[in-house]
Structure formats: structure tokens, C-alpha cells
Design a protein around this motif. Sequence first.
Motif, short mmCIF file in Angstrom:
data_model
loop_
_atom_site.label_atom_id
_atom_site.label_comp_id
_atom_site.label_asym_id
_atom_site.label_seq_id
_atom_site.Cartn_x
_atom_site.Cartn_y
_atom_site.Cartn_z
N LEU A 178 -7.96 2.65 -1.39
CA LEU A 178 -6.74 3.46 -1.36
C LEU A 178 -6.90 4.70 -2.23
O LEU A 178 -6.47 5.79 -1.87
CB LEU A 178 -5.54 2.65 -1.86
N LEU A 179 -7.58 4.49 -3.36
CA LEU A 179 -7.81 5.61 -4.27
C LEU A 179 -8.70 6.66 -3.59
O LEU A 179 -8.45 7.86 -3.66
CB LEU A 179 -8.48 5.06 -5.54
N THR A 215 -15.35 7.18 -4.81
CA THR A 215 -13.93 7.55 -4.85
C THR A 215 -13.82 9.07 -4.80
O THR A 215 -12.81 9.60 -4.36
CB THR A 215 -13.20 7.00 -6.11
N LYS A 263 -9.06 7.16 -0.38
CA LYS A 263 -8.30 7.82 0.68
C LYS A 263 -7.33 8.84 0.08
O LYS A 263 -7.17 9.95 0.58
CB LYS A 263 -7.53 6.77 1.49
N HIS A 264 -6.73 8.44 -1.04
CA HIS A 264 -5.78 9.32 -1.71
C HIS A 264 -6.47 10.61 -2.16
O HIS A 264 -5.96 11.71 -1.96
CB HIS A 264 -5.17 8.59 -2.90
N GLU A 292 0.56 4.13 -2.83
CA GLU A 292 0.49 5.54 -2.46
C GLU A 292 1.56 6.34 -3.23
O GLU A 292 1.29 7.42 -3.75
CB GLU A 292 0.71 5.66 -0.94
N TYR A 293 2.75 5.76 -3.28
CA TYR A 293 3.87 6.40 -3.99
C TYR A 293 3.52 6.56 -5.47
O TYR A 293 3.74 7.62 -6.07
CB TYR A 293 5.12 5.52 -3.79
N ASN A 327 -7.26 12.75 0.81
CA ASN A 327 -6.06 13.43 1.33
C ASN A 327 -5.62 14.55 0.41
O ASN A 327 -5.36 15.66 0.85
CB ASN A 327 -4.88 12.44 1.45
N ILE A 328 -5.59 14.24 -0.89
CA ILE A 328 -5.09 15.23 -1.83
C ILE A 328 -6.03 16.43 -1.89
O ILE A 328 -5.60 17.58 -1.98
CB ILE A 328 -4.82 14.58 -3.21
N ASP A 381 0.82 -1.23 0.00
CA ASP A 381 0.00 0.00 0.00
C ASP A 381 0.85 1.27 0.00
O ASP A 381 0.43 2.30 -0.53
CB ASP A 381 -1.08 0.00 1.11
N LEU A 432 0.48 6.64 -6.77
CA LEU A 432 -0.62 7.60 -6.91
C LEU A 432 -0.08 9.03 -6.89
O LEU A 432 -0.55 9.89 -7.62
CB LEU A 432 -1.65 7.40 -5.79
N ASN A 433 0.93 9.25 -6.05
CA ASN A 433 1.51 10.60 -5.98
C ASN A 433 2.19 11.01 -7.28
O ASN A 433 2.28 12.18 -7.59
CB ASN A 433 2.51 10.68 -4.82
#
Length: 253
Positions: free
Chosen positions: A115-116, A145, A118-119, A82-83, A122-123, A78, A85-86
Motif C-alpha cells: 500500500l505504501l 517502496t 502504491k501510495h 490510504e486516508y 500515486n503521490i 485499506d 497515508l494522505n
Amino acid sequence: MAKYVAVAGKGGVGKTTFTALLLRQMVHQKRGISILAVDADPNANLGEALGLTVTSTISELLEQTKDPKAIPPGMAKDIFIEYKLNQSLVESKDIDLLVMGGPQGAGCYCYPNDLLRKHLENIGENYDFVAVDSEAGLEHISRRTIPHIDVMFVISDSSARGIRSAGRVHDLIRGLKSAVKTIYLIVTKTNEESMDSLSEEIEKTGLTVIGDIPLDPKVVEYDLAGKPLYDLSDDAISVKAVDSILKRAGIFI
Ligand SMILES: Nc1ncnc2c1ncn2[C@@H]1O[C@H](COP(=O)(O)OP(=O)(O)OP(=O)(O)O)[C@@H](O)[C@H]1O
Ligand SMILES: [Mg+2]
């Protein structure tokens, strides 16, 4: 928290055109605010309309994380996702852009969906304003999402069939019971008679019309020449129409 605006409607009605001009007006009218554009359409072309170069989509990057050999030794999966996605954020002076891309391989984002989400949550916290160019099926909204939506613009072209289809999109959104606070209808590519002749069909949808965007020869010209709509001038008919729609919808506040 960021203000989230989403744009929905069936194929070809003018969603990307409106989203690009909405973003243009945000940059011009609200200088200094941080803006994120999300292209949630599998057939992504918001980047082009904004004049931004997109190198990879989220779904392409997620696809790369499926190969266990791609994960660096000692790194949790995960964290690797995350890395990745960034890496997908396209940054520019005025607007950053995230491109979701189409579902890869076996069909869906499935596992990374959480995860998407959450990303994106966060973003989203790093921005004042987020605008989403949605795909016709509203998948990212139904899967949540996209965390929440303050204003949803449903777009129709100026045909009766288009309006009826916007009515179905409206039903779909209501059926999702997702957190969409306000929904407006915009009719695009109109001429002088369009709004009068469509009034009955519009009424049946139960949608509130916030305005129309006339058929703009400049939009046609830019489309043919492959020029970013973002570069249209202030006096273009479509730019003026979008500006007054956004004022009426209270988007600049
Ligand atoms: N106000 C307008 N005046 C003239 N042409 C327009 C206008 N709005 C959209 N168009 C044209 O209509 C076509 C479809 O527009 P656009 O790509 O914005 O639609 P879309 O809903 O995003 O389509 P898709 O579902 O394929 O993503 C394009 O060729 C665009 O140039
Ligand atoms: Mg589009």
C-alpha cells in the motif's frame, strides 16, 4: 512522470545537507515546478533542514491503523490506511514533505508495504520532481517502496574510509538490480587537497565523481544555531558547490 533523485551514503557524511541544498536549488532555479521531498531516514531531520514542521511520520500513522478499533465502522482497512497515508503529507509553498519514520513495533512495514508503494507511486504522479533522502541501508529502495530512481547521488565524506564505504553502497545498489538509471559520487566536507589525495580510492569504487562540496563554515554555523540550511544565501560555498554539481548532472533540465 516525475524525475526521481535519491541521496545515499553512510551515516553522517552529509546526505541531508546535500538533499536540503538540492531542494533549495530546485526551488530557486526551476520556479513553478512541483516538488516532493521524501525523508526515508528513520532518524528523520530533513524537515528541520528545510524549515518545515513535521507532526507525524508515515510509520506512526500506519501503526495507528493496526488497532482494529481505530478503523471507523463500515470503512475497509485499506481505505483507512490510504486516508492515514494522505494525512502524512506536510505541505508548504515551495516543497511538500513526506517523512517515512522508523519501523515501529515488531520491526517492519510488512503488510502495508504494498500500500505504501502504491501510495508513493500515486503521490509521485502529482509532482514534477521527487527527492529522497535515503537511509544508510537503502531499505525503501531495496523493497521498492520508492518506485524508480533517475539519478542516485552517493555521498562520501573526505576520508578514505568514507570513499570505501561509498564503494560498498555502489555495490549494494548494483546488486539490487533496481531501476537506478545513473549513479554519481559526491565528496563532502573537502579541503583543497582532499580530491587529489582520495583519487586512488575513488577510482577503485568505479563511481563517477560529479563534484565535491567543501567544508563550509556557514553549514557548521547553521547546524550549531539550529537554523534551516534551506535559508543559506546564494553566496555560501556549499550552495555554490551544489548548484554546479546539479548543473553538471543535468538535474535542472
Ligand atoms: N559541506 C559541509 N560543510 C560543513 N559541515 C557539513 C557539510 N556537510 C555536512 N556537514 C555537517 O556534517 C554533519 C552531518 O551532516 P548530515 O546530517 O547532512 O549527514 P547525513 O549523512 O544526513 O547524516 P545521517 O546519516 O545522520 O542522516 C552535520 O553536522 C552537518 O552540519
Ligand atoms: Mg540525514
